[in-house]
Design a protein around this motif. Sequence first.
Motif, short mmCIF file in Angstrom:
data_model
loop_
_atom_site.label_atom_id
_atom_site.label_comp_id
_atom_site.label_asym_id
_atom_site.label_seq_id
_atom_site.Cartn_x
_atom_site.Cartn_y
_atom_site.Cartn_z
N ASP A 90 -17.56 50.15 12.11
CA ASP A 90 -18.97 50.39 11.78
C ASP A 90 -19.15 51.62 10.89
OD1 ASP A 90 -18.60 52.57 13.46
OD2 ASP A 90 -20.09 51.94 14.93
N SER A 92 -18.21 54.74 11.61
CA SER A 92 -18.17 56.04 12.29
C SER A 92 -16.74 56.57 12.32
CB SER A 92 -18.77 55.94 13.70
OG SER A 92 -18.09 54.97 14.47
N GLU A 93 -16.65 57.88 12.24
CA GLU A 93 -15.35 58.53 12.19
C GLU A 93 -15.03 59.15 13.54
OE1 GLU A 93 -12.77 61.66 9.47
OE2 GLU A 93 -14.84 61.20 8.92
N ASP A 130 -23.58 47.92 8.73
CA ASP A 130 -22.30 48.43 9.25
C ASP A 130 -21.22 48.33 8.18
OD1 ASP A 130 -23.26 48.98 11.87
OD2 ASP A 130 -22.94 46.89 12.46
N ARG A 133 -21.83 51.05 5.60
CA ARG A 133 -21.45 52.37 6.14
C ARG A 133 -19.93 52.51 6.17
NH1 ARG A 133 -25.72 51.64 9.41
NH2 ARG A 133 -24.49 50.66 11.04
N ALA A 137 -17.70 55.27 4.20
CA ALA A 137 -16.84 56.16 4.97
C ALA A 137 -15.39 56.08 4.49
CB ALA A 137 -16.93 55.83 6.47
#
Length: 145
Positions: A90, A92-93, A130, A133, A137
Amino acid sequence: MIYVDADACPVKAEVEAVATRHGTSVAMVSNGGLRPSANPLVEMVYVDQGADEADKWIADRCGAGDVVVTGDIPLAARAVEAGAAVLKPDGSELSARNVSEALAARDLMTDLRAADPFRQGGGRAFSRADRSRFRDALERALRRG
């Protein structure tokens, strides 16, 4: 190098596209069943059947400067410890700052599911936002090196 925990990864195409733009090699690691890519930057790695075999393969090889794409929190923790950047599908890190919290939340949810076998749930549907994103990222992670 980008290592992808590929069996259930919904962003394999996005990884390949971004990696191609950057000229970065990719290892798509799975227990089998994935079609080989014609892209010379993408290596398909098929590990033995069994729990966590793909995770072990990735964790044994990743390190500083690498990116690991996984939704598996224990693998993420091992990759962070090895110095790799870790991205969930998604976008996020997970890093040294937050991977312990993610492990604790995972353990809590496991305990809650075990205590209530009728507990229904699952995550929300994976969306186009998602995917977007995630692409952003991954671009940032590759630029950081």
